[in-house]
Design a protein around this motif. Structure first.
Motif, PDB file in Angstrom:
ATOM      1  N   ARG A   1     -28.978  23.136   3.510  1.00  0.00           N
ATOM      2  CA  ARG A   1     -29.312  22.002   2.651  1.00  0.00           C
ATOM      3  C   ARG A   1     -29.700  20.787   3.503  1.00  0.00           C
ATOM      4  O   ARG A   1     -28.981  20.406   4.423  1.00  0.00           O
ATOM      5  N   ILE A   2     -30.836  20.206   3.161  1.00  0.00           N
ATOM      6  CA  ILE A   2     -31.314  19.005   3.845  1.00  0.00           C
ATOM      7  C   ILE A   2     -31.509  17.915   2.800  1.00  0.00           C
ATOM      8  O   ILE A   2     -32.194  18.111   1.796  1.00  0.00           O
ATOM      9  N   TYR A   3     -30.876  16.769   3.045  1.00  0.00           N
ATOM     10  CA  TYR A   3     -30.960  15.641   2.118  1.00  0.00           C
ATOM     11  C   TYR A   3     -31.644  14.464   2.793  1.00  0.00           C
ATOM     12  O   TYR A   3     -31.264  14.064   3.888  1.00  0.00           O
ATOM     13  N   ARG A   4     -32.627  13.927   2.103  1.00  0.00           N
ATOM     14  CA  ARG A   4     -33.276  12.713   2.583  1.00  0.00           C
ATOM     15  C   ARG A   4     -32.519  11.505   2.038  1.00  0.00           C
ATOM     16  O   ARG A   4     -32.197  11.436   0.852  1.00  0.00           O
ATOM     17  N   MET A   5     -32.240  10.538   2.901  1.00  0.00           N
ATOM     18  CA  MET A   5     -31.451   9.390   2.515  1.00  0.00           C
ATOM     19  C   MET A   5     -32.352   8.256   2.017  1.00  0.00           C
ATOM     20  O   MET A   5     -33.458   8.046   2.521  1.00  0.00           O
ATOM     21  N   TYR A   6     -31.829   7.530   1.009  1.00  0.00           N
ATOM     22  CA  TYR A   6     -32.546   6.422   0.393  1.00  0.00           C
ATOM     23  C   TYR A   6     -31.720   5.144   0.497  1.00  0.00           C
ATOM     24  O   TYR A   6     -30.533   5.186   0.795  1.00  0.00           O
ATOM     25  N   LYS A   7     -32.372   4.012   0.219  1.00  0.00           N
ATOM     26  CA  LYS A   7     -31.663   2.742   0.236  1.00  0.00           C
ATOM     27  C   LYS A   7     -30.506   2.774  -0.751  1.00  0.00           C
ATOM     28  O   LYS A   7     -30.612   3.346  -1.838  1.00  0.00           O
ATOM     29  N   ALA A   8     -29.407   2.134  -0.365  1.00  0.00           N
ATOM     30  CA  ALA A   8     -28.240   2.090  -1.230  1.00  0.00           C
ATOM     31  C   ALA A   8     -28.444   1.072  -2.345  1.00  0.00           C
ATOM     32  O   ALA A   8     -29.117   0.059  -2.175  1.00  0.00           O
ATOM     33  N   LYS A   9     -27.849   1.367  -3.498  1.00  0.00           N
ATOM     34  CA  LYS A   9     -27.906   0.420  -4.605  1.00  0.00           C
ATOM     35  C   LYS A   9     -26.954  -0.741  -4.369  1.00  0.00           C
ATOM     36  O   LYS A   9     -27.178  -1.853  -4.835  1.00  0.00           O
ATOM     37  N   GLU A  10     -25.855  -0.442  -3.665  1.00  0.00           N
ATOM     38  CA  GLU A  10     -24.873  -1.475  -3.365  1.00  0.00           C
ATOM     39  C   GLU A  10     -24.790  -1.632  -1.854  1.00  0.00           C
ATOM     40  O   GLU A  10     -25.704  -1.259  -1.134  1.00  0.00           O
TER      41      GLU A  10
ATOM     42  N   PHE B   1     -21.027   4.037   4.074  1.00  0.00           N
ATOM     43  CA  PHE B   1     -21.115   5.477   3.896  1.00  0.00           C
ATOM     44  C   PHE B   1     -20.833   5.907   2.470  1.00  0.00           C
ATOM     45  O   PHE B   1     -21.462   6.803   1.934  1.00  0.00           O
ATOM     46  N   GLY B   2     -19.872   5.275   1.817  1.00  0.00           N
ATOM     47  CA  GLY B   2     -19.498   5.700   0.481  1.00  0.00           C
ATOM     48  C   GLY B   2     -20.553   5.468  -0.579  1.00  0.00           C
ATOM     49  O   GLY B   2     -20.440   5.968  -1.693  1.00  0.00           O
ATOM     50  N   PHE B   3     -21.605   4.707  -0.260  1.00  0.00           N
ATOM     51  CA  PHE B   3     -22.624   4.389  -1.250  1.00  0.00           C
ATOM     52  C   PHE B   3     -23.991   4.962  -0.886  1.00  0.00           C
ATOM     53  O   PHE B   3     -25.002   4.523  -1.414  1.00  0.00           O
ATOM     54  N   LEU B   4     -24.038   5.925   0.014  1.00  0.00           N
ATOM     55  CA  LEU B   4     -25.319   6.497   0.403  1.00  0.00           C
ATOM     56  C   LEU B   4     -25.955   7.251  -0.756  1.00  0.00           C
ATOM     57  O   LEU B   4     -25.283   7.908  -1.541  1.00  0.00           O
ATOM     58  N   ARG B   5     -27.271   7.159  -0.839  1.00  0.00           N
ATOM     59  CA  ARG B   5     -28.013   7.922  -1.844  1.00  0.00           C
ATOM     60  C   ARG B   5     -28.869   8.954  -1.127  1.00  0.00           C
ATOM     61  O   ARG B   5     -29.466   8.669  -0.087  1.00  0.00           O
ATOM     62  N   GLY B   6     -28.940  10.151  -1.683  1.00  0.00           N
ATOM     63  CA  GLY B   6     -29.727  11.199  -1.048  1.00  0.00           C
ATOM     64  C   GLY B   6     -30.346  12.138  -2.056  1.00  0.00           C
ATOM     65  O   GLY B   6     -29.847  12.309  -3.176  1.00  0.00           O
ATOM     66  N   ARG B   7     -31.458  12.744  -1.665  1.00  0.00           N
ATOM     67  CA  ARG B   7     -32.151  13.715  -2.517  1.00  0.00           C
ATOM     68  C   ARG B   7     -32.440  14.962  -1.688  1.00  0.00           C
ATOM     69  O   ARG B   7     -32.929  14.876  -0.560  1.00  0.00           O
ATOM     70  N   LYS B   8     -32.130  16.108  -2.253  1.00  0.00           N
ATOM     71  CA  LYS B   8     -32.368  17.373  -1.567  1.00  0.00           C
ATOM     72  C   LYS B   8     -33.861  17.641  -1.487  1.00  0.00           C
ATOM     73  O   LYS B   8     -34.594  17.440  -2.456  1.00  0.00           O
ATOM     74  N   ILE B   9     -34.327  18.067  -0.305  1.00  0.00           N
ATOM     75  CA  ILE B   9     -35.742  18.379  -0.137  1.00  0.00           C
ATOM     76  C   ILE B   9     -35.891  19.853   0.226  1.00  0.00           C
ATOM     77  O   ILE B   9     -34.970  20.479   0.755  1.00  0.00           O
ATOM     78  N   ASN B  10     -37.073  20.400  -0.072  1.00  0.00           N
ATOM     79  CA  ASN B  10     -37.335  21.801   0.242  1.00  0.00           C
ATOM     80  C   ASN B  10     -37.391  21.993   1.747  1.00  0.00           C
ATOM     81  O   ASN B  10     -37.871  21.137   2.480  1.00  0.00           O
ATOM     82  N   THR B  11     -36.915  23.131   2.191  1.00  0.00           N
ATOM     83  CA  THR B  11     -36.872  23.375   3.637  1.00  0.00           C
ATOM     84  C   THR B  11     -36.971  24.859   3.935  1.00  0.00           C
ATOM     85  O   THR B  11     -36.606  25.698   3.113  1.00  0.00           O
ATOM     86  N   ASN B  12     -37.449  25.160   5.125  1.00  0.00           N
ATOM     87  CA  ASN B  12     -37.454  26.543   5.625  1.00  0.00           C
ATOM     88  C   ASN B  12     -36.222  26.840   6.469  1.00  0.00           C
ATOM     89  O   ASN B  12     -36.046  27.974   6.921  1.00  0.00           O
ATOM     90  N   ALA B  13     -35.414  25.823   6.708  1.00  0.00           N
ATOM     91  CA  ALA B  13     -34.213  26.012   7.516  1.00  0.00           C
ATOM     92  C   ALA B  13     -33.231  26.883   6.740  1.00  0.00           C
ATOM     93  O   ALA B  13     -33.015  26.709   5.554  1.00  0.00           O
ATOM     94  N   LYS B  14     -32.595  27.848   7.440  1.00  0.00           N
ATOM     95  CA  LYS B  14     -31.672  28.739   6.749  1.00  0.00           C
ATOM     96  C   LYS B  14     -30.713  29.401   7.711  1.00  0.00           C
ATOM     97  O   LYS B  14     -30.905  29.400   8.941  1.00  0.00           O
ATOM     98  N   TYR B  15     -29.662  29.942   7.133  1.00  0.00           N
ATOM     99  CA  TYR B  15     -28.771  30.829   7.852  1.00  0.00           C
ATOM    100  C   TYR B  15     -29.252  32.251   7.622  1.00  0.00           C
ATOM    101  O   TYR B  15     -29.573  32.640   6.501  1.00  0.00           O
ATOM    102  N   LEU B  16     -29.270  33.033   8.677  1.00  0.00           N
ATOM    103  CA  LEU B  16     -29.682  34.434   8.574  1.00  0.00           C
ATOM    104  C   LEU B  16     -28.477  35.309   8.832  1.00  0.00           C
ATOM    105  O   LEU B  16     -27.849  35.225   9.890  1.00  0.00           O
ATOM    106  N   TYR B  17     -28.115  36.133   7.869  1.00  0.00           N
ATOM    107  CA  TYR B  17     -26.978  37.036   7.997  1.00  0.00           C
ATOM    108  C   TYR B  17     -27.475  38.394   8.462  1.00  0.00           C
ATOM    109  O   TYR B  17     -28.377  38.969   7.854  1.00  0.00           O
ATOM    110  N   ASN B  18     -26.877  38.911   9.548  1.00  0.00           N
ATOM    111  CA  ASN B  18     -27.351  40.186  10.089  1.00  0.00           C
ATOM    112  C   ASN B  18     -26.231  41.208  10.106  1.00  0.00           C
ATOM    113  O   ASN B  18     -25.120  40.922   9.703  1.00  0.00           O
TER     114      ASN B  18
END
Length: 274
Positions: free
Chosen positions: A244-253, A257-274
């Motif tokens: 999971r990768i979250y892009r951070m945005y300006k805080a409303k307050e 740290f407790g007021f961070l805003r973030g939105r999940k973005i699409n990514t190719n990063a992954k865990y590979l189970y073998n």
């Protein structure tokens, strides 16, 4: 006027400490606010105490719940002493923290807020995007690796909280995860637990599009957690799990740290189970 009058009762060393500071060792997750009449320390909750300081020593008492030799919890005052030095520009503090639990290296960085701390601590400038639709994050602060992306001239530069560039992004993820120690309840599910909760928090300049972030942070981490723990069902597809990768945005307050805003973005990063 009240603050000014109180400040007159302080010595020079105490006046130099007045202001907001963030602990460097834990990526700024603990905030110290020195006032003429009190010291506020914010970890999960804010604790307000009295304090005093000389040129080389800070002293205060911190309320602590302590279990005595009979296993009975008691409220006591943990006497704290910090032997410290200020840098020449008075915005960084380094020293040794002494308490009833022992001593350890200690450092603070002075900043107006959490984002200002990050730009100073990692020496990279970025202006976060703003979007009122983005919600505050509820992710555990102990399971996220911070990544920073900004501009140097016309070139995009990137860092993690562990490296000065993104060339070692994969190893930084592994190093960060190895540094997270589970408690006894989590021990059997350690790898799986952290695979699900681990995430990347990207503090990227507003001019950098999500697609560029995805391009820079594309990585695959191999793990054999699935072999060691057959009790936890794998999500589909059964051989991989997206990081999971979250892009951070300006805080409303106030941007701590407790007021961070973030939105999940699409990514190719992954865990590979073998």
């Amino acid at each position: 006027m009240v603050i000014s009058l109180l400040s007159c009762g302080q010595n020079l060393s105490e006046r130099q400490l007045n202001g907001r500071w963030y602990e460097i060792q834990n990526s700024g997750n603990t905030k110290w606010e020195f006032y003429p009449d009190s010291l506020n320390i914010t970890i999960e909750d804010k604790e307000k105490v009295e304090w005093n300081a000389t040129k080389s020593k800070i002293e205060f008492g911190y309320p602590t719940l302590h279990w005595d030799s009979l296993g009975i919890p008691r409220n006591i005052i943990n006497k704290i002493t910090i032997d410290y030095k200020l840098t020449d520009n008075k915005d960084s503090l380094y020293g040794i923290y002494h308490s009833m639990y022992g001593e350890f290296n200690f450092s603070l960085l002075k900043a107006k807020d959490y984002i200002d701390f990050l730009t100073k601590r990692y020496n990279i400038d970025f202006s976060l995007p703003d979007d009122d639709a983005v919600e505050e994050m509820t992710l555990s602060k102990f399971h996220g690796l911070n990544v920073f992306m900004g501009y140097s001239g016309n070139n995009i530069i990137g860092k993690t909280e562990l490296s000065d560039n993104l060339n070692h992004f994969k190893s930084d993820i592994l190093t960060f995860k190895d540094s997270i120690h589970p408690d006894e309840r989590q021990e059997l599910m350690h790898d799986k637990y952290h695979d699900y909760r681990f995430h990347i928090r990207v503090f990227a300049d507003k001019k950098i599009p999500d697609s560029i972030i995805t391009q820079y942070l594309s990585v695959t981490i191999e793990t054999d957690a699935a072999k060691r723990n057959k009790l936890v069902p794998m999500p589909p597809p059964r051989d991989s799990l997206p990081i999971r990768i979250y892009r951070m945005y300006k805080a409303k307050e106030e941007p701590d740290f407790g007021f961070l805003r973030g939105r999940k973005i699409n990514t190719n990063a992954k865990y590979l189970y073998n």
